[in-house]
Scaffold this active site. Structure first.
Site, mmCIF file in Angstrom:
data_model
loop_
_atom_site.group_PDB
_atom_site.id
_atom_site.type_symbol
_atom_site.label_atom_id
_atom_site.label_comp_id
_atom_site.label_asym_id
_atom_site.label_seq_id
_atom_site.Cartn_x
_atom_site.Cartn_y
_atom_site.Cartn_z
ATOM 1 N N LEU A 17 -0.876 8.865 -3.933
ATOM 2 C CA LEU A 17 -1.027 7.782 -4.899
ATOM 3 C C LEU A 17 -1.315 6.411 -4.175
ATOM 4 C CD1 LEU A 17 1.784 8.613 -7.344
ATOM 5 C CD2 LEU A 17 -0.635 9.360 -7.512
ATOM 6 N N ASP A 60 2.642 12.517 -1.240
ATOM 7 C CA ASP A 60 3.614 11.478 -1.022
ATOM 8 C C ASP A 60 4.771 11.567 -0.245
ATOM 9 O OD1 ASP A 60 1.710 8.818 -1.659
ATOM 10 O OD2 ASP A 60 1.749 10.251 -3.374
ATOM 11 N N GLU A 65 12.076 7.865 1.837
ATOM 12 C CA GLU A 65 12.976 6.914 1.268
ATOM 13 C C GLU A 65 13.019 6.666 0.122
ATOM 14 O OE1 GLU A 65 14.124 2.304 2.507
ATOM 15 O OE2 GLU A 65 12.111 2.498 1.710
ATOM 16 N N ASP A 66 11.963 7.030 -0.828
ATOM 17 C CA ASP A 66 11.943 6.952 -2.296
ATOM 18 C C ASP A 66 12.785 7.648 -2.811
ATOM 19 O OD1 ASP A 66 10.323 4.940 -2.369
ATOM 20 O OD2 ASP A 66 8.369 6.029 -2.032
ATOM 21 N N ARG A 85 6.039 12.759 -8.290
ATOM 22 C CA ARG A 85 6.476 12.704 -7.031
ATOM 23 C C ARG A 85 7.979 13.199 -7.162
ATOM 24 N NH1 ARG A 85 6.628 7.694 -3.600
ATOM 25 N NH2 ARG A 85 7.464 9.130 -2.213
ATOM 26 N N ARG A 131 7.643 1.270 -10.840
ATOM 27 C CA ARG A 131 7.955 2.445 -10.324
ATOM 28 C C ARG A 131 9.657 2.586 -10.952
ATOM 29 N NH1 ARG A 131 5.054 5.321 -6.628
ATOM 30 N NH2 ARG A 131 2.850 5.070 -7.055
ATOM 31 N N HIS A 158 6.534 -1.537 -4.368
ATOM 32 C CA HIS A 158 8.031 -1.494 -4.378
ATOM 33 C C HIS A 158 8.461 -2.798 -3.878
ATOM 34 C CE1 HIS A 158 7.700 3.167 -3.745
ATOM 35 N NE2 HIS A 158 8.317 2.935 -4.942
ATOM 36 N N CYS A 243 9.803 2.873 4.460
ATOM 37 C CA CYS A 243 9.812 4.207 3.479
ATOM 38 C C CYS A 243 9.614 5.563 4.213
ATOM 39 C CB CYS A 243 8.656 3.996 2.450
ATOM 40 S SG CYS A 243 6.953 3.866 3.311
#
Length: 250
Positions: A17, A60, A65-66, A85, A131, A158, A243
């Site tokens: 993305l 992704d 980390e997300d 995601r 997000r 982010h 990330c």
């Protein structure tokens, strides 16, 4: 010894993305080489790494980390703001649970991406924007014994696309992309966008992108030792050094 969770890039990485920048072609072979150099840099700083199982159908997924926020003995499993995601979280949750963390999950209608969370001691700044929503922040606050502060994120993907922090707690950011520098107790501007992204390898060494030489020079002048890695292919997907891993306790 410090430990980090990592997840290798998948074959669909180039389809990741992109929201705030123009899409440019990604060299998948170079991305794999750069990811390995990033991991090698962690190892060179005496970190151990644990691989989260790959999930090739999620472009992704390398941005591991997300998937979570780790604080104390708790791992808060994120519910991604981008529906595409959300499948990334399950394997990451299993991996961090195996390290002895207690799991708490963000549930609908809350959304939370780990890249929106900046921890500085007992203060946790959370970017509220594209997000991560207010309900996700409320649930994170309920899960953690910490001072959780919402800050606006509109100009970048982010919060940690805009700011991170030095070992002394000073928040660093590229001011044109920071929505509210006054939200932080201590803030210092840096000369490059990528200079806003540092991973604290220890009290003196900062893992940084090679695309921020002026910021590296600035940090050197403050007594820190920048460790530079080329992550150009991940930067094309709004990625940065933070990330690509989840830093756990030692």
């Amino acid at each position: 010894m410090q430990t980090a969770l990592i997840r290798r890039p998948g074959p669909r990485l180039a389809d990741g993305l992109v929201t705030h920048i123009e899409r440019t072609p990604v060299d998948l072979g170079l991305a794999f080489e750069q990811w390995q150099s990033y991991v090698d840099a962690l190892h060179g700083a005496a970190w151990t790494t644990i691989e989260v199982p790959p999930i090739d159908e999620c472009p992704d997924s390398v941005f591991v980390e997300d998937t979570m926020v780790v604080y104390g003995d708790v791992a808060v499993i994120a519910r991604a703001g981008a529906e595409e995601r959300r499948a990334e979280a399950a394997g990451a949750a299993e991996t961090v649970a195996a390290q002895g963390y207690r799991l708490v999950s963000i549930t609908a209608p809350g959304t939370l991406d780990g890249g929106d969370v900046l921890k500085i001691g007992s203060t946790i700044y959370v970017g509220e924007g594209g997000r991560t929503n207010a309900e996700g922040i409320r649930q994170l606050r309920a899960a953690l014994e910490a001072d959780v502060r919402a800050v606006p994120v509109k100009k970048v993907l982010h919060l940690k696309s805009a700011v991170t922090a030095l070992p002394d707690g000073t928040v660093v950011g590229y001011e044109p992309l920071v929505d509210d520098a006054g939200a932080f107790d201590r803030f210092m501007g840096v000369p490059e966008e990528a200079g806003a992204h540092v991973v604290l390898l220890d009290d003196g060494r900062l893992l940084m992108a090679a695309s921020a030489p002026k910021s590296a020079e600035l940090f050197s002048g403050l007594g820190y030792e920048p460790v530079l890695v080329d992550i150009s292919e991940f930067e094309k997907l709004e990625g940065c050094v933070t990330c690509l891993s989840v830093r756990l306790r030692g």
